[in-house]
Motif scaffolding. Structure first.
Motif, PDB file in Angstrom:
ATOM      1  N   UNK A   1       5.038   8.398   2.206  1.00  7.43           N
ATOM      2  CA  UNK A   1       5.538   7.450   2.042  1.00  7.43           C
ATOM      3  C   UNK A   1       6.372   7.101   0.101  1.00  7.43           C
ATOM      4  N   UNK A   2       7.554   6.214   0.739  1.00  4.96           N
ATOM      5  CA  UNK A   2       8.340   6.107  -0.472  1.00  4.96           C
ATOM      6  C   UNK A   2       7.170   4.703  -1.219  1.00  4.96           C
ATOM      7  N   UNK A   3       7.541   5.282  -2.920  1.00  2.00           N
ATOM      8  CA  UNK A   3       6.883   4.529  -3.678  1.00  2.00           C
ATOM      9  C   UNK A   3       8.753   3.649  -4.024  1.00  2.00           C
TER      10      UNK A   3
ATOM     11  N   UNK B   1       7.286  -4.977   0.007  1.00  3.29           N
ATOM     12  CA  UNK B   1       7.598  -3.771  -0.816  1.00  3.29           C
ATOM     13  C   UNK B   1       9.141  -5.225  -1.108  1.00  3.29           C
TER      14      UNK B   1
ATOM     15  N   UNK C   1       3.928  13.277  -2.412  1.00  9.01           N
ATOM     16  CA  UNK C   1       3.814  11.461  -2.731  1.00  9.01           C
ATOM     17  C   UNK C   1       2.826  12.337  -1.297  1.00  9.01           C
ATOM     18  N   UNK C   2       2.007  10.379  -0.953  1.00  7.54           N
ATOM     19  CA  UNK C   2       0.865  10.049   0.428  1.00  7.54           C
ATOM     20  C   UNK C   2       1.757  10.106   1.021  1.00  7.54           C
TER      21      UNK C   2
ATOM     22  N   UNK D   1      -5.489   6.836   0.377  1.00 10.07           N
ATOM     23  CA  UNK D   1      -3.919   5.870   0.235  1.00 10.07           C
ATOM     24  C   UNK D   1      -4.390   4.839  -1.254  1.00 10.07           C
TER      25      UNK D   1
ATOM     26  N   UNK E   1      -0.122   0.783   5.383  1.00 15.23           N
ATOM     27  CA  UNK E   1       0.258   0.551   4.373  1.00 15.23           C
ATOM     28  C   UNK E   1       1.321  -0.501   4.473  1.00 15.23           C
ATOM     29  N   UNK E   2       1.986  -0.901   3.094  1.00 15.18           N
ATOM     30  CA  UNK E   2       2.577  -1.751   2.486  1.00 15.18           C
ATOM     31  C   UNK E   2       3.299  -2.122   3.003  1.00 15.18           C
ATOM     32  N   UNK E   3       3.627  -2.969   3.770  1.00 16.45           N
ATOM     33  CA  UNK E   3       4.389  -3.372   4.438  1.00 16.45           C
ATOM     34  C   UNK E   3       6.224  -3.809   3.928  1.00 16.45           C
TER      35      UNK E   3
ATOM     36  N   UNK F   1       0.428   1.865  -2.200  1.00 14.42           N
ATOM     37  CA  UNK F   1       0.870   2.489  -0.820  1.00 14.42           C
ATOM     38  C   UNK F   1       0.090   0.906   0.047  1.00 14.42           C
ATOM     39  N   UNK F   2      -1.027   0.612   0.105  1.00 13.60           N
ATOM     40  CA  UNK F   2      -1.781   0.009   0.681  1.00 13.60           C
ATOM     41  C   UNK F   2      -1.226  -1.668   1.402  1.00 13.60           C
ATOM     42  N   UNK F   3      -1.642  -1.574   2.547  1.00 15.84           N
ATOM     43  CA  UNK F   3      -1.078  -3.298   2.806  1.00 15.84           C
ATOM     44  C   UNK F   3      -2.094  -3.945   2.288  1.00 15.84           C
TER      45      UNK F   3
END
Ligand SMILES: Cc1ncc(COP(=O)(O)O)c(C=O)c1O
Ligand SMILES: Cc1ncc(COP(=O)(O)O)c(C=O)c1O
Lengths: 448, 486, 486, 448
Positions: free
Chosen positions: A218-220, A253, A379-380, B33, A247-249, B37-39
């Motif tokens: 996963x990219x930061x 981001x 990274x995770x 996570x 994960x963050x969509x 990185x979490x939604x």
């Protein structure tokens, strides 16, 4: 008579008579002699349905299908609910053309409207279309959108950690145009803001990143959207949409455009296709969207109704000034993904994503505990990771295949300049604990 | 039938599918996570039980029309019957479960079929070799244009940027050429859609990259001067591209390669009977002659004796990859099965009967719309409702909507743009004479109504789930997704 | 949509399917056949192309209703959702292509599953062993009656020929008993469908063979005195048979075996979710207690360690075979898959929710039809439209036909015969609360119309492909096949 | 939540509240304590769809399926057009109940009317119903029809050459009733009029023959109808309906009732079921027909419409005086056969029948030319014949199975009193010449 050709000899004769013709050949009297084909087509003789099926069945058996598959890199072995195919097999869906006649196509139009909504939800973006060809070509369409939205720019940046095939498709797409493609280095196997800032200038139309990236990590993107927007450039993220359940969509981001491939949502691997590209963007990019878009409207009686809309973007109106040349898309595949997401729902999808993540983590820990094997970056990750092996990955994979396990994708097969010891491993909810253990054992033996 | 969106049928806590219990105990947590990185906002997907999902989509299917329900004479789209066996073929696990990154040794079956398909398509079109990567017709056009580019670049002819396209061409032609980096010049055509040879002459200079044509042309006429055109273009240093959407007309009777074309795209989902799926997936292979072969996309499929492999090394001048993997494989496999069933004779018969059906219909219909036209057409023909509009206020759209109520999918309307109030009719070879006759009767009935009660046609459709839809409103204030608030 | 019969669409010379060319050259002749054995008049089957056949039947499907389209509260029929996976299971070649006369060694997979299914069904019903041979519920009833016969014959009790059947029972019960050679005696039941214990008492003599009951009974009530009834019947030397059509109500909550029944038939196509296929195929396994086990049909399936085999030798007193082979295997395999997915807890939950849905609906609806009835029902309940008929001339039939126009399949009507203008409603557990609520609203709407505009209901259905059909004419001058002359 | 159970916890609670209940258990308060089940059902825990499918897939693989199948005796390996399953998989067909509500079921009703017509055409008889369970139980229904049509008689004759399983089903069916079953001997393996006449008397309600008979041979019924009718008895013939495309039909032999099984028309073997029984009869027997019958009528607007008719015969009206107890039949299987027959048409069916016959003849000639192997009886046959082997047939079949060929049905497995050296061999259009040759070779080796 051939089962697909309903004409009896009498039909043919009577129809010819009606047309004032004697022989079928006269139907082709307008083809000049020097063009008219005089020999038979070089095809085999026709077979009956039964023979054709048997032949193809035998040929299919020449493919080696393994039920234990750790291959990913854009195509994954997920559980597919049986209901999905039952729906896409309904003749009213699969034997329909593009819904030009909206009143006769409300079923498909509504389903595509629902697809668009689901894609918007997953990406946290405002507008989506009714599918693109695949996740790779989606990057080209997204870049074109960005280029069109800032007409004076011609530079497209992309991350080194993009899928190598996506990079190749991008290169072909912009080959011969004045668009300049530039790779943003990721020496550690992950995105680096500093590296982006080095390439970013006032010619930059956009930056395309991928998360999870080609190595699974996963990219930061902290600070990335800000940096791009400050320079007037667009931010495009390609994501495995299953990862978006946890994960963050893209929208979260700060991306302007989110792309990817819905193969993970109910589509068989099919040796790569059909899958289904998705694209979503912020509202202000609406009229730059490529492809078909379904909109909600009303009929003459005020009832809610759906229709292909914003066609002024499309080629049949705009001709060469269209935002895209895409006409046929991957509608039926998009329908399959819509059914998949409807069945799983938010909880089911989240559970699937978490199971993937947990199983990948478990296997990663098991494997990196083996001597000589390390993880490739820090990274995770979601459901895919890359290992640094003590031997060439192709060799290791070939050995493990003897045990009935497809071990992963040797990175070098994607990118000939890549290190030959890297193996990309994907773990889905379909893999059982026993399969994970068997894998660990096999890898241990093979690398011992 | 319910008219609700799936989101409106959602109830919190329902599930339509469950997973096997996770094998990795205690694993299914988000803890792995890091927060960053979490939604943060969950995706608002609908929550339904399996039967509710099934009913929702089965209900939607009841509001949709497909070839399996009836006649679909959509011009330029070749809506022929989709053989059922093809649907079973692609679901064979050996095909459906093959991962695109398996090694070639483990994918011999599929590689063999794809290699054979390129060979067959070359035989059908008279070309040398090709690529199956393009996902659809437009993608094939775009690919072919890139081949043109590479060809000129390699000859250092990179000032050649002008692509000629007839005004009657399908919109994807100019769009593809433009997006591929060419300058599009529209060529006028005469009332029958033939290329205006004089106008062509004007463009035969050293900026000419080539021409995009379809033959039979968009009006369904065979371009008789095609060899002459090809000679002129080639003499001027240009290339010819063939839009294969109209290939059904000439199957087994003529081949683009023999006409002088350098590149061809085929619409597998038209000519080769694969279902259109409500808009896709299709497939748009590109076949080329000698001149363009070196530039074909990689990877290519090569045969070494009895084995097949991916190959790129023999194509140093390739334009590269145009599809993430290798195209819409399952669509291509359906075409393989179709070709095996049709064989050389069957395919030719398909071409013959497609043209017979078109001419039969044309004979019946031209007199209703214009002065009787007894000339030959190929697989399709275009009528104009101009007179009907002028005399009775009945447009092509009105006629189309009236057909909906009579259970027939209308022809393509308002294309080509060169014909006012165009109705473009392509019956295909899989339709029986009775179907054509009943279509004629239906149109006659509609035209009788047009004279007697034109209002009735403006009101059409009345038997569909919805009546005419406000297109302007859809485009002006676009609602492109569902939202809870509404 | 066309309204033609397939024969009317036929054209001489068309073919919808072709065979591989005959491998035996010159063989395909009639010469082998002496004249006396040859057919003289060909069978007038229809001649169509493949697409025409597909369109014909797809068109017919559009004129039919199924669970996948909506609610189907057909009382006594347990129209629950048919899981899609089951349809795929039976098409696995290992199941679909297994010949019934293969040796047991080559059919271990199926035998294992069938053996396991009998075991599970015994667990669910509280019985000892059984047979899967009966093809449907009625066939199961008949089989059970033959078991009764054999039991009495073996005990030389062959004068026992009287079978008691409540007047509210399904028609197959008396028909099966009668055809199996018994004398049927109708037992009166009270307004709630309970057995009239006093009337029962009268029949407890040495001609009594037994009783056929369902519990919950036909009115959806649990027969509280069932243990008492069982004791009385047994004391009189009779046997008890359980009609399992109502089993869905008590899944996981009560078992016929524990109630004292000696034989049970199950409707796999009701309780165990297999599709009803427009009238079949179903499956009607019979499970029995110790007393009847020796008489079960052969062949039986036996387990020896890890292998399974057909066995008959241990059943010298068997009634023999009731099905040509071993029953509707593919239906049974669907039930196996269903049971594996439901498991013990899921099955009990199904019973609970089936009863919850019925009670919820009943609470809503009884007040519309009669005085409010707050008592518990099980999986179904029966309403009477008697008052509506008397006051407004609206019959159960009118209500049913009005439901058609509103997209819902009506309840069972005019059954049981003991309730005038009966509407028998069984929602099943796979229906959501919203579906039930909308059914209630729809019925209310119909009843409002009944008051305001009863004629509108007599005209219903108006939105179906046909309006009400002349039943009398159909029966008086039967036309049971198509003929060319017509 | 379970995917088949839509109730959320909240739904359950609110619905209970509405019913005036607190807990779900109270819904069963009417079940007496001593009947209420207190333990869990002895079933395994529930599985997800994926697990259940996998499990069944693995179990299916324990069956040994051979693609070269010469087994017949009531279930045959014919080519099934792929279209058949596509049609029967349409949800409006397979998820429907019996068409009680005719206006909502015109599709199925019309298809059954078409089925009835096709059966009448094939059998050359006047009336058919909408299917029975299978061809074996059809014999019972036919016998009951005959018994009911001549109330004072109680004797049912049947041919020795009937399928032994049919005989068993008949025996069970009439067990415990006053009907007397009597076998008409066929010492030569074929029907003999003389033997029939020996048994025929004034108590005889009917005679049931089978042609092709269990050994595959076509019966010569010359004089049979006359003999039976002269005594007031009915003539019933059971036939493989595929044979009827070329051989003399039931009606043409003068039979009153024709029965059989349409498994040969588009139905998989399915280990024996579902298949589909058919029955047709002369017009005067119409009101004695068992099961569902679809009739043509008109709606209130005079339009042609279809409806279940002659219900006065059925149990829900006639109760114990019904002509039959049959309620659910094999409708979907009948639909499959209707689609099959529509696809093949008269020419396709005839070609299929002739191919079967020619291939069977070819193999018969090949095999009976081998040393020690003879044909069992002399009559002509359709696609099935019986061999007299020099060894026990079970042993021979087991040996041949090692070569991947299912050699045929050892007659003794059908009838324990039969000779152990008889092997019944069926040959369909699906068998290739190579397969026939391979069979001949295998048999030669095994019996050498
Ligand atoms: C003449 C012509 N060319 C090209 C295309 C584009 O094909 P596709 O929709 O597969 O991209 C079409 C499709 O309608 C067409 O009719
Ligand atoms: C109570 C009852 N018993 C028996 C049956 C007969 O079952 P089948 O139709 O499977 O023969 C039914 C079917 O409707 C029924 O409802």
């Amino acid at each position: 008579m051939h089962p697909f050709l309903p004409h009896t000899d009498r039909d043919i004769q009577e129809m010819l008579d009606f047309c004032g013709l004697q022989k079928p050949e006269e139907l082709f009297a307008d083809i000049p002699e020097d063009v008219l084909l005089k020999k038979n087509l070089p095809l085999a003789d026709g077979l009956s349905e039964f023979e054709a099926f048997r032949l193809l069945e035998k040929t299919a058996a020449k493919n080696r299908i393994e039920s234990v598959c750790f291959l990913g890199c854009g195509s994954y072995d997920h559980i597919i609910p049986r209901t999905v195919n039952r729906i896409t097999s309904l003749p009213q869906f699969y034997t329909a053309y593009t819904p030009y006649q909206a009143e006769m196509s409300q079923g498909f139009l509504q389903a595509m409207f629902e697809f668009q909504t689901m894609i918007c939800e997953l990406t946290s973006l405002e507008v989506s279309n009714a599918s693109l060809y695949d996740g790779h070509t989606a990057s080209c369409e997204a870049a074109v959108m960005a280029l069109q939205a800032c007409r004076d720019r011609n530079k497209v940046l992309y991350a080194e950690t993009l899928h190598p095939f996506t990079k190749q498709v991008l290169r072909t797409h912009f080959y011969g145009t004045d668009v300049v493609l530039k790779e943003v280095q990721a020496p550690s196997g992950c995105f680096s803001l500093a590296a982006l800032e080095e390439e970013l200038d006032d010619d930059t139309a956009c930056f395309i990143g991928q998360s999870p990236n080609i190595f699974g990590f996963l990219e930061d993107y902290t600070g990335c959207a800000e940096a791009l927007h400050a320079r007037g450039a667009f931010f495009i993220i390609s994501s495995n949409p299953l990862s978006l359940a946890v994960t963050r969509s893209q929208g979260e981001w700060g991306a302007d455009i989110g792309i990817g491939d819905t193969q993970v949502f109910g589509l068989p691997r099919f040796f790569g296709g059909p899958s289904c590209g998705y694209i979503a963007a912020t509202e202000k990019l609406t009229r730059k969207m490529p492809g078909r878009i379904v909109g909600q409207s009303v009929d003459t009686k005020g009832r809610r109704a759906f229709i292909l809309t914003l066609q002024a973007r499309e080629q049949h109106i705009k001709r060469h000034r269209a935002t895209s040349n895409i006409c046929s898309n991957q509608a039926l595949a998009a329908l399959a993904s819509t059914v998949y997401l409807s069945l799983l729902g938010p909880e089911g999808l989240k559970e699937t994503a978490l199971q993937n993540m947990a199983a990948a983590r478990y296997l990663y820990d098991r494997l990196t505990a083996l001597p000589g094997i390390t993880g490739y970056a820090g990274n995770p990750f979601f459901n895919e990771f890359t290992l640094q092996l003590p031997k060439p990955a192709e060799q290791v994979a070939a050995e493990i295949l003897k045990r009935g396990i497809l071990a992963g994708v040797p990175y070098k097969t994607l990118d000939s300049r890549g290190s030959e010891n890297l193996l990309v491993v994907a773990v889905t909810e379909k893999r059982t604990r026993d399969e994970l253990e068997a894998y660990a054992e096999a890898l241990q033996e093979v690398t011992a | 039938m319910k008219d609700t969106l799936i989101f409106e049928e959602s109830r919190e806590g329902r599930r339509g599918f469950t997973l096997p219990a996770a094998g990795i105990s205690g694993g299914a947590k988000e803890d792995f996570l890091p927060k960053a990185y979490r939604r943060s906002t969950p995706a608002a997907l609908p929550e339904l039980s399996e039967v509710e999902v099934v009913r929702h989509f089965t209900g939607l299917s009841m509001k949709n029309y497909g070839i399996d329900l009836g006649f679909y004479p959509l011009g330029s789209c070749t809506m022929k019957y989709n053989p059922k066996v093809n649907e079973d073929v692609v679901l064979l696990p050996g095909f459906a479960e093959l991962h695109p990154l398996q090694t070639a040794e483990t994918a011999q079956g599929t590689l063999e079929l794809l290699h054979g398909l390129i060979t067959d398509l070359c035989g059908i079109t008279g070309m040398r070799w090709g690529t199956l990567q393009p996902f659809a017709g437009a993608h094939g056009e775009f690919t072919a244009m890139k081949l043109f580019r590479a060809y000129f670049d390699h000859r250092k002819d990179d000032h050649r940027k002008k692509i000629l396209i007839p005004d009657s061409a399908h919109g994807t032609n100019p769009a593809s050429a433009h997006l591929a980096g060419f300058q599009v010049v529209e060529l006028p055509s005469d009332p029958e859609g033939y290329v205006d040879l004089e106008a062509l002459e004007e463009h035969l200079d050293d900026t000419l990259a080539g021409i995009m044509l379809t033959n039979p042309n968009t009006l369904g006429r065979f371009e008789k001067d095609i060899r002459l055109i090809a000679r002129k273009i080639h003499q001027a240093g240009g290339l010819l591209y063939y839009d294969g959407a109209n290939m059904n007309a000439i199957l087994g009777h003529a081949r683009p390669g023999d006409m002088g074309f350098d590149a061809v795209h085929l619409n597998i989902h038209k000519t080769f009977s694969t279902p259109h799926g409500g808009g896709g997936p299709g497939s748009g292979p590109v076949l080329v002659g000698e001149s363009l072969e070196p530039y074909l996309p990689v990877p290519d499929i090569r045969r070494d004796g009895d084995t097949f492999r991916w190959a790129s090394e023999h194509r140093p001048r390739s334009i590269g990859r145009v599809s993430g993997f290798y195209g819409n494989i399952a669509v291509l496999l359906r075409a393989v099965c179709y070709l095996r069933m049709m064989g050389s004779e069957g395919l030719k018969a398909a071409g013959t009967l497609a043209v017979l059906n078109a001419n039969y219909l044309k004979r019946h219909l031209t007199s209703l719309f214009d002065s009787p036209d007894k000339s030959l057409c190929k697989h399709e023909f275009v009528l104009s409702a101009k007179t009907w509009k002028e005399k009775h206020g009945i447009t092509a759209l009105d006629i189309a909507k009236a057909l909906l109520d009579r259970g027939i999918h209308p022809p393509t309307i308002y294309f080509p743009l060169t014909v006012p109030e165009a109705l473009m009719i392509e019956p295909t070879e899989t339709e029986s004479r009775e179907t054509l006759d009943s279509f004629v009767d239906t149109l006659k009935d509609i035209l009788t109504t047009a004279k007697k009660d034109p209002e009735a046609l403006h009101r059409a459709p009345e038997k569909m789930p919805v009546s005419r839809i406000d297109e302007v409103r859809a485009a002006k204030t676009p609602i492109l997704r569902w939202r809870k608030e509404r």
